[in-house]
Structure formats: structure tokens, C-alpha cells
Design an enzyme around this catalytic site. Structure first.
Site, PDB file in Angstrom:
ATOM      1  N   ASN A 125       0.816  -1.222   0.000  1.00  0.00           N
ATOM      2  CA  ASN A 125       0.000   0.000   0.000  1.00  0.00           C
ATOM      3  C   ASN A 125       0.843   1.263   0.000  1.00  0.00           C
ATOM      4  OD1 ASN A 125      -2.797  -0.692   0.011  1.00  0.00           O
ATOM      5  ND2 ASN A 125      -2.433  -1.711   1.978  1.00  0.00           N
ATOM      6  N   ARG A 156     -14.700  -8.659   1.982  1.00  0.00           N
ATOM      7  CA  ARG A 156     -15.159  -7.964   3.193  1.00  0.00           C
ATOM      8  C   ARG A 156     -16.620  -7.545   3.037  1.00  0.00           C
ATOM      9  NH1 ARG A 156      -9.375  -4.737   3.854  1.00  0.00           N
ATOM     10  NH2 ARG A 156      -8.459  -6.292   5.236  1.00  0.00           N
ATOM     11  N   HIS A 180      -8.185   1.526  -3.786  1.00  0.00           N
ATOM     12  CA  HIS A 180      -8.142   0.759  -2.538  1.00  0.00           C
ATOM     13  C   HIS A 180      -7.924   1.728  -1.377  1.00  0.00           C
ATOM     14  CE1 HIS A 180      -7.613  -2.658   0.022  1.00  0.00           C
ATOM     15  NE2 HIS A 180      -6.331  -2.466   0.235  1.00  0.00           N
TER      16      HIS A 180
HETATM   17  N1  APR Z   1      12.661  -6.041  -0.537  1.00  0.00           N
HETATM   18  C1  APR Z   1      12.067  -7.106   0.022  1.00  0.00           C
HETATM   19  N2  APR Z   1      11.397  -7.053   1.181  1.00  0.00           N
HETATM   20  C2  APR Z   1      11.332  -5.881   1.814  1.00  0.00           C
HETATM   21  C3  APR Z   1      11.938  -4.718   1.300  1.00  0.00           C
HETATM   22  C4  APR Z   1      12.632  -4.824   0.067  1.00  0.00           C
HETATM   23  N3  APR Z   1      13.237  -3.779  -0.502  1.00  0.00           N
HETATM   24  N4  APR Z   1      11.688  -3.708   2.171  1.00  0.00           N
HETATM   25  C5  APR Z   1      10.968  -4.222   3.183  1.00  0.00           C
HETATM   26  N5  APR Z   1      10.748  -5.531   2.985  1.00  0.00           N
HETATM   27  C6  APR Z   1      10.079  -6.506   3.838  1.00  0.00           C
HETATM   28  C7  APR Z   1      10.211  -6.215   5.340  1.00  0.00           C
HETATM   29  O1  APR Z   1      11.507  -6.529   5.812  1.00  0.00           O
HETATM   30  C8  APR Z   1       9.129  -7.102   5.900  1.00  0.00           C
HETATM   31  O2  APR Z   1       9.615  -8.402   6.237  1.00  0.00           O
HETATM   32  O3  APR Z   1       8.675  -6.509   3.646  1.00  0.00           O
HETATM   33  C9  APR Z   1       8.119  -7.226   4.763  1.00  0.00           C
HETATM   34  C10 APR Z   1       6.755  -6.645   5.106  1.00  0.00           C
HETATM   35  O4  APR Z   1       6.182  -7.439   6.069  1.00  0.00           O
HETATM   36  P1  APR Z   1       5.293  -6.851   7.275  1.00  0.00           P
HETATM   37  O5  APR Z   1       6.002  -5.711   7.884  1.00  0.00           O
HETATM   38  O6  APR Z   1       4.897  -7.993   8.128  1.00  0.00           O
HETATM   39  O7  APR Z   1       4.026  -6.225   6.504  1.00  0.00           O
HETATM   40  P2  APR Z   1       2.731  -6.982   5.931  1.00  0.00           P
HETATM   41  O8  APR Z   1       1.666  -7.016   6.951  1.00  0.00           O
HETATM   42  O9  APR Z   1       3.134  -8.256   5.283  1.00  0.00           O
HETATM   43  O10 APR Z   1       2.254  -5.917   4.837  1.00  0.00           O
HETATM   44  C11 APR Z   1       3.051  -5.593   3.728  1.00  0.00           C
HETATM   45  O11 APR Z   1       1.163  -5.077   2.334  1.00  0.00           O
HETATM   46  O12 APR Z   1      -1.095  -4.789   2.774  1.00  0.00           O
HETATM   47  C12 APR Z   1       0.120  -4.168   2.575  1.00  0.00           C
HETATM   48  O13 APR Z   1      -0.148  -2.174   3.869  1.00  0.00           O
HETATM   49  C13 APR Z   1       0.543  -3.405   3.794  1.00  0.00           C
HETATM   50  O14 APR Z   1       2.219  -2.177   2.654  1.00  0.00           O
HETATM   51  C14 APR Z   1       1.992  -3.250   3.541  1.00  0.00           C
HETATM   52  C15 APR Z   1       2.363  -4.559   2.852  1.00  0.00           C
END
Ligand code: APR
Length: 313
Positions: A125, A156, A180
């Protein structure tokens, strides 16, 4: 169509990435690469191992690899992108734009280089602006870059309608179109309970409340959990990946690149699409009521504005 076991690259091994891996593995959709940044490589490797062991209990068998090496993305058939930060309570999706834009750019460069034929499903997002950036950075055709939002928002909406009407979710069909975010458009004229219009079975007042709750569906969960939802978002994306890999021709609401469809150009927004082996094989244009059209226009304007903000970053 696939002469080998499909390779599914999950970019981001966090909450949604982990659930994606669990679902893809359970369905044996393909071999799985859980990719994350170097600081989280151990985490990705650990999840991968846990999930391979899970298969030894449950009886699925696919290869699951945790990595931070972009070369491991080589020739992925599908890439599902959750890389980025999720919302915290009180934040809107749009608040994530600056940080997640940078991450999306980096991921896009990696995919362009290592997985040039992948079907890319973006979840990060603010979705519409991130998937727009993904298409721009990769240069992939619009058929192969799509955003996951509509399947989730529609689910939903369907849940809330089902609970109100006291019928099974299995009998409710509905679509949510548009961006969204707060301006999303739950389309009442096509919301049915086994073909029966929901307005016959649910009062106007209740429907209005359901429409509002749907638009805030993600925020409601963020407020409760302190982070964003992950089970339904992951399942929704797997639905799209399966439709692609299996050439299922599913009609799913997805964020697709519009080039004149619905009267909009150079924008990503939720519309009904048909997903098959060609990716987004079709954007389905359906008639909308004047009220729905006005809501969609408003949503498109909000998305355009955010894409404009992102393009200046
Ligand atoms: N390359 C790969 N992974 C990355 C990078 C990158 N450059 N930058 C960050 N990440 C990883 C983070 O290290 C983390 O493990 O992306 C992962 C995101 O996981 P969460 O923090 O658990 O987030 P999540 O709930 O999975 O949501 C991810 O999806 O729905 C959307 O709004 C939400 O933008 C968010 C995304």
C-alpha cells in the site's frame, strides 16, 4: 502451459508473505522463494524451513527457499509483492507512500532484471500508486502487472452482507471497484444473494452502514491488531495467482492499468478483470448507476492525485 513446476517469488516475508507461502505450499502451486532484505534473511530462511517441515506433517512437498539474494528470483513465473511497511493505527494507506515507493522501485528493478516474464501481483500500500510505479519501473505490459485489492474488499463486503442477511457468505456475490482506500466503491447494483439483489433483503440503512464499514475494512483491523490484516489479503492474492497459473479465466476485481476503459487513462484502479494465462486478459466494462459512476469518478480523482504525489517523490 508450464513445462516445469511454476516458481513463485514472494517479495517480502513478513505477515502477508508468510501466509502467502503457507497457502501456496499447501496448494502445491509451485516452488516458493521467500525474499526479504539482508537484515531479514535469517527470518525468511527460518519461515521457509518451518513451512517445509509443515509439509512433512501435512503431506505437501514443494521447495521453499528463504533468501535476500535477488538472483534467487531468477525466472519466477509469478511474483507477489508485499515488500514495504504496513499501517499503524491512525494511519491511512496514503501515509505510507514515500517509504513504500522507494521499496517498490527497488523491487521493480530486481524483477525487471531477474524475472522479466513474471506475472506481478502487488499488495503493498497505497496499492494503486504502488502498482502504477511497479508497471513503470519494470516496463512490463499491463497484462502482467496487477494490484490485489478488489478480491479482498469484495470479500469484506460479502462477509458483512452475509452476516446482516443471516445467510452463508457462500451465497453472496459482490464487487468492490475503484481505488483501494476510503473512496472505494462497493457496487450495490451487482451485489446479490444467489442472484437476488441485496436491496430486496437488507434495508437501505443497514446497507449504507455496510458500505461504510467495507471502505474502512482494513482500518478496522489495523485498529484492533496494531498492524494490517494478512490472512484474507494473502488468500485473495493466491486466488489471482491460481487463476493465472491455471488459466482459469476468473472474473475478479483487480487494480488494472486503464487506457480508456471506464473513461479513465493512465491510472491503476479496481475494475472487473478476467485473469487467465495471458494475465489480465480482459477488463470488463459494466454499466453502473449514476450514483456508482459518480463514486467511481471521485475515487479515480483521489487515485490520480496520489499517483501524482508519488511521481514527484
Ligand atoms: N525487498 C524485500 N522485502 C522488503 C523490502 C525490500 N526492498 N523492504 C521491506 N521488505 C520486507 C520487510 O523486511 C518485511 O519483512 O517486507 C516485509 C513486510 O512485512 P510486514 O512488515 O509484516 O508487513 P505486511 O503485513 O506483510 O504488509 C506488507 O502489504 O497490505 C500491505 O499495507 C501493507 O504495505 C503493507 C504490505
Amino acid at each position: 502451459m508450464h513445462h516445469h513446476r511454476p516458481k513463485i517469488a514472494l517479495i517480502g516475508s513478513g505477515n502477508i508473505g508468510g501466509e502467502l507461502a503457507a497457502l501456496c505450499a499447501r496448494e502445491e502451486l509451485g516452488d516458493i522463494v521467500l525474499f526479504d532484505i539482508p537484515e531479514k534473511e535469517g527470518f525468511a530462511k527460518g519461515k521457509a524451513l518451518d513451512l517445509e517441515q509443515n509439509g512433512a506433517v501435512l503431506g505437501y512437498d514443494v521447495n521453499i527457499t528463504g533468501t535476500s539474494n535477488p538472483e534467487d528470483l531468477k525466472d519466477a513465473d509469478v511474483a507477489i509483492v508485499t515488500a514495504g511497511v504496513p499501517r499503524k493505527p491512525g494511519m491511512s494507506r496514503d501515509d505510507l507512500v514515500a517509504i513504500n515507493l522507494k521499496i517498490t522501485r527497488a523491487v521493480g528493478e530486481n524483477l525487471k532484471k531477474h524475472a522479466p516474464n513474471a506475472f506481478v501481483i502487488v499488495i503493498t500500500n497505497p496499492l494503486d500508486a504502488m502498482v502504477y510505479e511497479m508497471k513503470k519501473v519494470t516496463g512490463f505490459p499491463r497484462e502482467r502487472v496487477v494490484g490485489m485489492a478488489g478480491v479482498l474488499d469484495s470479500a469484506r463486503f460479502q462477509l458483512f452482507l452475509a452476516r446482516e442477511a443471516k445467510v452463508s457468505t457462500k451465497d453472496v456475490r459482490a464487487m468492490v471497484l475503484g481505488g483501494h482506500g476510503d473512496t472505494m466503491v462497493p457496487v450495490l447494483s451487482y451485489a446479490t444473494i444467489n442472484g437476488v439483489g441485496v436491496t430486496q433483503l437488507i434495508s437501505k440503512e443497514k446497507i449504507d452502514a455496510i458500505v461504510a464499514r467495507t471502505a474502512n475494512g482494513g482500518g478496522e483491523i489495523v485498529k484492533l491488531m496494531g498492524t494490517s490484516a494478512y490472512y484474507a489479503p494473502a488468500t485473495a492474492a493466491v486466488h489471482m495467482a491460481r487463476a493465472y497459473l491455471g488459466d482459469e479465466k476468473r472474473m475478479l476485481a483487480c487494480a488494472a492499468y486503464l487506457d480508456g476503459e471506464y473513461g479513465y487513462k493512465d491510472i491503476y484502479m479496481g475494475v472487473p478483470t478476467v485473469i487467465g494465462k495471458g494475465g489480465v486478459e480482459k477488463i470488463v466494462e459494466v454499466a453502473l448507476t449514476a450514483e456508482e459512476r459518480a463514486m467511481l469518478d471521485k475515487s479515480a480523482a483521489a487515485v490520480k492525485e496520489l499517483i501524482g504525489v508519488a511521481q514527484k517523490l
